[in-house]
Design an enzyme around this catalytic site. Structure first.
Site, PDB file in Angstrom:
ATOM      1  N   LEU A 134       0.840  -1.201   0.000  1.00 44.22           N
ATOM      2  CA  LEU A 134       0.000   0.000   0.000  1.00 44.22           C
ATOM      3  C   LEU A 134       0.872   1.245   0.000  1.00 44.22           C
ATOM      4  O   LEU A 134       0.635   2.178  -0.767  1.00 44.22           O
ATOM      5  CB  LEU A 134      -0.924  -0.014   1.219  1.00 44.22           C
ATOM      6  CG  LEU A 134      -1.761   1.236   1.483  1.00 44.22           C
ATOM      7  CD1 LEU A 134      -2.699   1.524   0.319  1.00 44.22           C
ATOM      8  CD2 LEU A 134      -2.558   1.083   2.778  1.00 44.22           C
ATOM      9  N   HIS A 194       6.302   1.294  14.976  1.00 45.38           N
ATOM     10  CA  HIS A 194       5.431   0.230  15.472  1.00 45.38           C
ATOM     11  C   HIS A 194       4.281  -0.088  14.525  1.00 45.38           C
ATOM     12  O   HIS A 194       3.263  -0.649  14.949  1.00 45.38           O
ATOM     13  CB  HIS A 194       4.897   0.543  16.866  1.00 45.38           C
ATOM     14  CG  HIS A 194       4.481  -0.701  17.633  1.00 45.38           C
ATOM     15  ND1 HIS A 194       5.186  -1.886  17.581  1.00 45.38           N
ATOM     16  CD2 HIS A 194       3.432  -0.944  18.478  1.00 45.38           C
ATOM     17  CE1 HIS A 194       4.599  -2.790  18.344  1.00 45.38           C
ATOM     18  NE2 HIS A 194       3.542  -2.241  18.903  1.00 45.38           N
ATOM     19  N   HIS A 303      -1.070   3.453  19.012  1.00 44.73           N
ATOM     20  CA  HIS A 303      -0.691   2.225  18.323  1.00 44.73           C
ATOM     21  C   HIS A 303      -1.011   2.364  16.826  1.00 44.73           C
ATOM     22  O   HIS A 303      -2.143   2.705  16.477  1.00 44.73           O
ATOM     23  CB  HIS A 303      -1.475   1.035  18.882  1.00 44.73           C
ATOM     24  CG  HIS A 303      -0.634   0.057  19.637  1.00 44.73           C
ATOM     25  ND1 HIS A 303      -0.371   0.194  20.985  1.00 44.73           N
ATOM     26  CD2 HIS A 303       0.008  -1.070  19.251  1.00 44.73           C
ATOM     27  CE1 HIS A 303       0.387  -0.822  21.394  1.00 44.73           C
ATOM     28  NE2 HIS A 303       0.644  -1.595  20.357  1.00 44.73           N
ATOM     29  N   SER A 354      -4.986   2.616  21.856  1.00 43.98           N
ATOM     30  CA  SER A 354      -5.502   2.129  20.582  1.00 43.98           C
ATOM     31  C   SER A 354      -6.112   3.263  19.766  1.00 43.98           C
ATOM     32  O   SER A 354      -6.729   4.172  20.330  1.00 43.98           O
ATOM     33  CB  SER A 354      -6.575   1.055  20.825  1.00 43.98           C
ATOM     34  OG  SER A 354      -7.239   0.715  19.623  1.00 43.98           O
ATOM     35  N   GLU A 540       7.356  -1.265  24.923  1.00 44.72           N
ATOM     36  CA  GLU A 540       6.094  -0.535  24.891  1.00 44.72           C
ATOM     37  C   GLU A 540       5.652  -0.204  26.317  1.00 44.72           C
ATOM     38  O   GLU A 540       5.144  -1.069  27.033  1.00 44.72           O
ATOM     39  CB  GLU A 540       5.025  -1.361  24.184  1.00 44.72           C
ATOM     40  CG  GLU A 540       5.427  -1.801  22.771  1.00 44.72           C
ATOM     41  CD  GLU A 540       4.358  -2.641  22.095  1.00 44.72           C
ATOM     42  OE1 GLU A 540       3.198  -2.174  22.022  1.00 44.72           O
ATOM     43  OE2 GLU A 540       4.682  -3.747  21.652  1.00 44.72           O
ATOM     44  N   TYR A 579       6.298  -5.452  26.588  1.00 41.74           N
ATOM     45  CA  TYR A 579       5.596  -4.364  27.278  1.00 41.74           C
ATOM     46  C   TYR A 579       6.203  -4.079  28.645  1.00 41.74           C
ATOM     47  O   TYR A 579       6.908  -4.901  29.226  1.00 41.74           O
ATOM     48  CB  TYR A 579       4.121  -4.727  27.460  1.00 41.74           C
ATOM     49  CG  TYR A 579       3.322  -4.603  26.187  1.00 41.74           C
ATOM     50  CD1 TYR A 579       2.466  -3.541  25.969  1.00 41.74           C
ATOM     51  CD2 TYR A 579       3.449  -5.563  25.180  1.00 41.74           C
ATOM     52  CE1 TYR A 579       1.737  -3.427  24.803  1.00 41.74           C
ATOM     53  CE2 TYR A 579       2.732  -5.458  23.996  1.00 41.74           C
ATOM     54  CZ  TYR A 579       1.881  -4.383  23.819  1.00 41.74           C
ATOM     55  OH  TYR A 579       1.181  -4.266  22.656  1.00 41.74           O
ATOM     56  N   ASP A 712       4.301   3.520  -6.047  1.00 34.73           N
ATOM     57  CA  ASP A 712       3.770   2.623  -5.024  1.00 34.73           C
ATOM     58  C   ASP A 712       3.931   3.169  -3.607  1.00 34.73           C
ATOM     59  O   ASP A 712       3.525   2.526  -2.648  1.00 34.73           O
ATOM     60  CB  ASP A 712       4.383   1.224  -5.138  1.00 34.73           C
ATOM     61  CG  ASP A 712       5.881   1.189  -4.860  1.00 34.73           C
ATOM     62  OD1 ASP A 712       6.466   2.246  -4.556  1.00 34.73           O
ATOM     63  OD2 ASP A 712       6.474   0.103  -4.961  1.00 34.73           O
ATOM     64  N   SER A 714       2.537   6.107  -3.043  1.00 32.38           N
ATOM     65  CA  SER A 714       1.366   6.988  -3.003  1.00 32.38           C
ATOM     66  C   SER A 714       0.199   6.277  -2.320  1.00 32.38           C
ATOM     67  O   SER A 714      -0.046   5.091  -2.559  1.00 32.38           O
ATOM     68  CB  SER A 714       0.956   7.399  -4.420  1.00 32.38           C
ATOM     69  OG  SER A 714       2.028   8.003  -5.104  1.00 32.38           O
ATOM     70  N   THR A 717      -2.614   4.415  -4.488  1.00 35.00           N
ATOM     71  CA  THR A 717      -2.334   3.214  -5.275  1.00 35.00           C
ATOM     72  C   THR A 717      -2.249   1.997  -4.360  1.00 35.00           C
ATOM     73  O   THR A 717      -1.853   2.095  -3.194  1.00 35.00           O
ATOM     74  CB  THR A 717      -1.020   3.335  -6.058  1.00 35.00           C
ATOM     75  OG1 THR A 717       0.069   3.500  -5.144  1.00 35.00           O
ATOM     76  CG2 THR A 717      -1.073   4.511  -7.020  1.00 35.00           C
TER      77      THR A 717
END
Length: 780
Positions: A134, A194, A303, A354, A540, A579, A712, A714, A717
Site C-alpha cells: 500500500l 510500530h 498504536h 488504541s 512498549e 511491554y 507505489d 502513493s 495506489t
C-alpha cells in the site's frame, strides 16, 4: 616524438596560471565552507529513488526482459556483523561557529524489504503474510551537532514494527566502519514507529524468529541499508539551523484498550490526569538560518493498528500516513518519498493506547465487550474486537493519520520556543534479568528471567489471539501446562515465584535452543538537546508507566541543577522487550502485563536505570558509567519456511503482459484496475533494477511525454500479488482516482522481477515491465 622545451617566458606564464588556479580553488572552497554545509565524506551515496520518464504509450501491453541479471545468493540465511577494521575519521572543521543553534541534517531512505512471502510483524498471526504493498516504508534520520562540532546526536525513526537488537548492532558496526567514533552506541537512537504492517524476519531471538516464520537475511540487509542511507544523507546535508519545540493535545484519536488495568493504579495518581491516555503531542521544528523548513519530529502515544490483522499489504499505518501528508505538503512537486523535507511521527508510551476509537464490541451481536476480560457472552474473547472511525481499515487509517498530521502542522507553524544548549548522551547495556530494584530505603527486589503469561496468547481488542485464551488470567491451565511441559520442559519454581501473580505460559528465559528465546542484555539510553531529554525505551510503556518514568527522569535532572527539562518517551528503541506496565497494572494480568517479560518490578528497574543516566548527564560523569555486558550476535538463524521457487508465465504470455486492461474511461473517485502477468515481488529485494512496483502516468501533449503522477509510495495506489500454483501469479494494480486528479489520458505501468533457473545453472533474477493501454479520466 621530439621532447618539448619551454622558454623562460613560457615557464613563467605556466607558473602564473597554476598559482591563479590555486587561488581560485581556495576562494571557491572558502565560499563553499561559508555556505552552511558540513560534508565529512564525498562518497556517501545518492538520495532517494529516481523515476525515469517513459516513452509514449502504445495501445497494448509491453513486457521487456532487461539484460540486468543478479545471481541468486545460495549463502545461508544468516548474517554476521560486518568485520571490518574501524576507521577513525576526524570530522572536518565546522562550517561556521558564530551562530546560535545547531548544525542540522535530515535524511530519508527506503527500507521496505520484502512485500510478499513473509509474515507481517506485530499481530503474531501466522496466516498474515504480505501479499503486496500500500505504501513504502522509510527510515527518517535527524542529526544535530553543536556549532563547534564537538558533540552530535542522531535520532532515526523507522517505519517498522520495532527495533531488533540485531538491526541495532549491525547498523552501529557499519557506522563505526564508515565514520569511526563519530556515530556511536551512546549518541545514536533507532526507534520503530510500530506499524503492524511491515515485514518481519529481522530478529535473532527465538520467540521473534518463530513469530516471523524464519529469519529473512534479504529483508534484514535491506533494512540495514535503508537506515544507513538515511543517516548518510542527513550527514551530507548538515547545515546551520535552529530547533523549536511545541506541545499540544490531540483529541479524538485514541482510547485506552486496557482501562481495567489502568484503574488498578492509585486513585490519587489517576486524579492528577484528565484522561487514561496521554493526549499531548511534542513537536520539534527544524529550520535553517533563513527560516526555511528542514524537518519535523513528532512524538505521540498511539498504536499504529488502524490497519487490522486481516490486512496483507505492507504499509506504515496511521503514523506513516501523517508523515506522508506533511511531506507531500512541504515537498510540492515531488513524488512521495522524495524531496528535502523530512517528517517523522515517532512512537511514544503507546502500550495500552488504541486508535480504534469506537471501542471493543462483540462482532456477532454488536454489544459492548469493554469488560475486564474483553470477552463476549457468545463466542468468548475471539468475538471482542475494537474498530476505528472509518468505513473500513483504509478509511480509519486516513482519519486517524490526518488528525495527527493536522495537529502536528499547527504545532509546527506556531512553534516559537527555541531549543538551545549543549548536546549530551549516555548509554548502558544492562542485564535486565538481574537488576536489584530498591523499592524504598530498606527493601529491595529483583527483576526476573523472561517469561510470557497466559494472557499474552489472548492478544488484544486490536487483534485477538487464535486459541480463545482470555485476558486477565491469573491462573494456569492444566491442559496447556501439560503441552508446554512435554515440549519445552517445566518452568522452574524460581521463575514461577519471581513472576507472580503471572501464570507462566512460556518460560522463555530458561529456553536457549537454538538460541535464547528472549534478550537478557538490553539498551538504556538518553540523549539531551539543551532542555530536551529523549529517553530511548526498549519496548512498549503503558500510559501510566510513561508518566512515571518522565516524572522520575525530570526530577533527577532537577535535583542536579537541570531545571524544567522536557522529557520525551521514545518507544520501540534499540531492542524489543515487549511491554512495561506499572506494578499495579501487572496484578491485573491483561495482555500488556502478561507481556511484561522481566516481572512485576520491570518498570521500577527502568526508572532506576534511567535516573542513573540522567544523573550522569547532569553531573557530567557519563565517562564514569560502566559500558555493561555487550549483547550477542547469533549465527545460523532459522531460515524462512516459504521457499523461493522459479516464476512462470502462462503459455503464450510473458511477464508484464496485460491480462485485464483498465476501462476506457473513469471519473474521479472511481478505481482504475489493471491485472498483469506477475512474478513474486520478493525478487525485487534481490534485484533492485526497479525501485517501485508501479507508476500511474499522465500524457502531456505539449511535451509528448508521459509524466509520473503516482508510484507505489502513493496512498491512492495499491499493489496486490496473487500467488498461483507452480510459480504462476498475477499482479493487480489499483489507482483510487483522487478528486485532485486532472482530466486527461493516463496509463498504468508495472515493474517486476522474475526468478529464472535453467538446468544445472544458478538461479538469476531478471527485471521486466508492463504497460497498460491508455485510458481517460474525466471530471464530469
Amino acid at each position: 616524438m621530439a621532447k618539448r622545451t619551454f622558454s623562460n617566458l613560457e615557464t613563467f606564464l605556466i607558473f602564473l596560471l597554476v598559482m591563479m588556479s590555486a587561488i581560485t580553488v581556495a576562494l571557491l572552497s572558502l565560499l563553499f565552507i561559508t555556505s552552511g554545509t558540513i560534508e565529512n565524506h564525498k562518497d556517501l551515496g545518492g538520495h532517494f529513488f529516481s523515476t525515469t520518464q517513459s516513452p509514449p504509450a502504445t495501445q497494448g501491453s509491453t513486457a521487456t526482459q532487461r539484460s540486468t541479471v543478479t545471481q541468486y545468493s545460495t549463502a545461508t540465511q544468516s548474517s554476521t556483523a560486518t568485520q571490518t577494521s574501524p576507521v577513525t575519521l576526524t570530522p572536518e572543521s565546522p562550517l561556521f561557529q558564530n551562530f546560535s543553534g545547531y548544525h542540522i541534517g535530515v535524511g530519508r531512505a527506503d527500507c521496505t524489504g520484502q512485500v510478499a512471502d513473509i509474515n507481517l510483524m506485530g499481530y503474531g498471526k501466522s496466516s498474515q503474510n504480505a501479499q503486496g504493498i500500500l505504501t513504502r516504508l522509510y527510515s527518517r534520520a535527524f542529526i544535530m551537532a553543536e556549532p563547534d562540532g564537538s558533540n552530535r546526536t542522531v535520532f532515526v525513526s523507522i517505519d517498522i514494527g520495532m527495533l531488533s537488537q540485531r538491526l541495532r548492532l549491525e547498523v552501529l558496526n557499519r557506522l563505526q566502519s564508515k565514520y569511526g567514533s563519530l556515530y556511536r552506541r551512546d549518541n545514536v537512537i533507532l526507534s520503530g514507529t510500530h506499524t503492524h504492517s511491515g515485514p518481519a524476519g529481522y530478529f535473532q531471538y527465538t520467540v521473534f524468529v518463530i513469530a516471523s516464520e524464519g529469519f529473512s537475511n534479504q529483508t534484514f540487509q535491506h533494512m540495514v541499508t535503508g537506515i544507513l542511507k538515511s543517516i548518510d544523507i542527513a550527514h551530507t546535508n548538515m547545515k546551520p539551523g535552529k530547533i523549536f519545540i511545541n506541545k499540544g493535545n490531540v483529541d479524538g484519536v485514541q482510547i485506552n484498550r486496557s482501562p481495567y488495568s489502568y484503574l488498578q493504579n492509585p486513585q490519587s495518581e489517576r486524579a492528577r490526569y484528565s484522561s487514561n491516555t496521554d493526549k499531548e503531542m511534542i513537536v520539534l521544528k527544524m529550520v535553517d538560518l533563513n527560516g526555511d523548513d528542514l524537518g519535523l519530529i513528532s512524538w505521540f502515544a498511539i498504536h499504529p493498528v488502524s490497519m487490522n490483522n486481516s490486512n496483507h499489504l505492507v504499509n506504515s499505518d496511521n503514523v506513516g500516513y501523517a508523515s506522508y501528508l506533511l511531506e507531500q505538503e512541504k515537498n510540492k512537486g515531488y513524488l512521495p518519498g522524495q524531496g528535502p523535507f523530512v517528517a517523522a511521527f515517532a512512537s511514544s508510551n503507546l502500550g495500552d493506547v488504541s486508535p480504534n476509537i469506537l471501542g471493543p464490541r462483540c462482532i456477532n451481536t454488536g454489544e459492548s465487550c469493554d469488560n475486564a476480560n474483553s470477552t463476549c457472552p457468545i463466542g468468548g474473547p475471539s468475538m471482542c474486537i475494537a474498530k476505528g472511525p472509518g468505513q473500513d481499515m483504509f478509511d480509519s487509517t486516513q482519519i486517524i493519520g490526518r488528525a495527527m498530521y493536522q495537529r502536528a502542522k499547527e504545532l509546527y507553524a506556531s512553534a516559537s520556543q527555541e531549543v538551545t544548549g549543549p548536546l549530551a548522551s549516555a548509554h548502558q547495556w544492562v542485564d535486565m534479568t538481574d537488576v536489584t530494584v530498591w523499592l524504598n530505603s530498606t527493601h529491595a527486589s529483583k527483576t526476573c528471567k523472561p517469561a510470557l503469561g497466559y494472557s499474552f496468547a489472548a492478544g488484544t481488542i486490536d487483534g485477538v489471539g487464535g486459541l480463545n485464551f482470555t485476558q486477565g488470567k491469573r491462573e494456569g491451565d492444566p491442559f496447556w501446562d501439560t503441552i508446554r511441559d512435554q515440549i519445552l520442559g517445566k518452568p522452574s519454581e524460581e521463575i514461577k515465584e519471581c513472576h507472580k501473580p503471572k501464570p507462566i505460559l512460556l518460560h522463555t528465559g530458561e529456553l536457549s535452543k537454538p538460541h535464547p528465546w528472549h534478550p537478557d542484555i538490553v539498551d538504556v539510553q538518553i540523549i539531551t538537546l539543551g532542555s530536551l531529554a529523549i529517553t530511548a525505551i526498549p519496548g512498549e510503556f503503558t500510559t501510566m508507566s510513561g508518566r512515571r518514568l518522565r516524572e522520575a527522569v525530570q526530577a533527577e535532572f532537577a535535583s542536579h541543577g537541570m531545571q524544567n527539562m522536557t522529557v520525551v518517551i521514545s518507544g520501540l528503541c534499540n531492542v524489543y522487550t515487549h511491554y512495561i506496565t506499572t506494578y499495579e497494572e501487572y496484578q491485573a494480568q491483561r495482555y500488556e502485563a502478561a507481556s511484561t517479560i522481566y516481572g512485576p518490578h520491570t518498570l521500577s528497574a527502568y526508572i532506576q536505570l534511567f535516573r542513573n543516566l540522567a544523573k550522569a548527564i547532569a553531573t557530567d560523569t557519563v565517562a564514569n558509567l560502566s559500558r555493561g555486558p555487550e549483547p550477542p550476535f547469533f549465527k545460523q538463524l532459522i531460515v524462512p519456511l516459504i521457499p523461493s521457487i522459479v516464476d512462470r508465465a502462462p503459455k503464450g504470455r510473458t511477464f508484464g503482459d496485460v491480462l485485464q486492461p483498465a476501462k476506457p474511461e473513469y471519473r474521479v473517485g472511481e478505481v482504475a484496475e489493471v491485472i498483469f502477468v506477475g512474478a513474486n515481488p520478493k525478487n525485487s529485494v534481490q534485484n533492485q533494477t526497479h525501485q517501485t512496483f508501479l507508476t500511474v502516468e499522465k500524457y502531456e501533449a505539449t511535451s509528448t511525454s508521459w509524466q509520473i503522477v503516482c508510484n507505489d509510495a502513493s496512498w491512492e495506489t495499491r499493489f496486490y500479488w496473487h500467488k498461483g500454483l507452480l510459480g504462476l501469479s498475477n499482479a493487480t494494480v489499483e489507482w483510487h482516482i483522487p478528486d485532485t486528479a486532472q482530466p486527461g489520458i493516463y496509463r498504468i505501468r508495472y515493474f517486476g522481477h522474475n526468478r529464472k533457473q535453467d538446468i544445472l545453472k544458478p538461479a538469476v533474477v531478471l527485471s521486466f515491465e508492463g504497460t497498460s493501454p491508455a485510458f481517460e479520466v474525466v471530471t464530469i
